[in-house]
Design a protein around this motif. Sequence first.
Motif, PDB file in Angstrom:
ATOM      1  N   ASN A  15      12.291  22.702  94.243  1.00  0.00           N
ATOM      2  CA  ASN A  15      11.746  23.956  93.729  1.00  0.00           C
ATOM      3  C   ASN A  15      11.134  24.831  94.817  1.00  0.00           C
ATOM      4  O   ASN A  15      10.926  26.015  94.619  1.00  0.00           O
ATOM      5  N   SER A  16      10.817  24.213  95.972  1.00  0.00           N
ATOM      6  CA  SER A  16      10.200  24.988  97.050  1.00  0.00           C
ATOM      7  C   SER A  16      10.564  24.358  98.395  1.00  0.00           C
ATOM      8  O   SER A  16      11.022  23.211  98.456  1.00  0.00           O
ATOM      9  N   GLU A  19       8.493  21.163  98.955  1.00  0.00           N
ATOM     10  CA  GLU A  19       9.025  20.026  98.209  1.00  0.00           C
ATOM     11  C   GLU A  19      10.280  19.475  98.909  1.00  0.00           C
ATOM     12  O   GLU A  19      10.471  18.272  99.015  1.00  0.00           O
ATOM     13  N   HIS A  20      11.102  20.381  99.408  1.00  0.00           N
ATOM     14  CA  HIS A  20      12.317  19.993 100.112  1.00  0.00           C
ATOM     15  C   HIS A  20      11.967  19.195 101.370  1.00  0.00           C
ATOM     16  O   HIS A  20      12.573  18.153 101.647  1.00  0.00           O
TER      17      HIS A  20
END
Length: 197
Positions: A15-16, A19-20
Motif C-alpha cells: 500500500n505504500s 510497507e514495500h
Amino acid sequence: AMDLAVKKYTRFPANSLIEHINLFERVLKSGEFLQTIIHTLEKENKISIVEYRPKYARAFYELNIEWLETFFYVEEYDREVLSNAEKYILGPGGHIFFAVENDRALGTVALMKEEDGVFELTKMAVRPDQRGKQIGQKLMQHCLDFARREQFDKLFLYSNRKLENAIHIYRKFGFMEVKQESEVPYKRSNIKMELEL
C-alpha cells in the motif's frame, strides 16, 4: 542473479513505499533473497557453451528459422546457409557455438569468415522459452573471448534498428555503427556494426 532476485521480490503488492521496503527487508533478513541468488547462479552454471557438433545441426537450423519467422521473414540466402552450415560456415574456416543444458541446445551463434582475421557475428538465436535469461549475452561473450584468443582483428555484424534490445547489447559489448555497404547479404539489414579487437 542479483538483478533477477531483486525483480522477483519487488513485485510484492504493497500500500505504500514504506510497507514495500519492510516486506523486502524481511526477505533479506530471512536469507531467502540470498538463497534465490545462489539458486539462480547454480542454474546458470549448468549452461555450457560448446562448439558445433553434427547432432546439433538440426537445432542450428530450427533456432534460426524460428527467430527469423518471429521477427522478419526467411530469405533464400538464410535457408541455404542454415541448411548447409558445414559447407557455408565451417568449411571456409568459420565457427558455430551452442548454449547447451542437459544436452539440449538452448541457443546458437556463428562466426562466418570474411577474410583472414575478419569474421561476421551472425546466426544468433535463442529458444523462445529461454529468452530473457541472458543466453544471448553468454554466447556473445564467448565469441569475443574466442576471437581474442584466436587473435582475430575484427568482428562485424548486420542487424535491423527495430531490434532495439539487440542493438543495445551490441553497443554494450563495444560494437560501433559503421556505414553499411550498398549490397549486403540480407535485405532486412539496415545497420552494420564493427568491433576492432
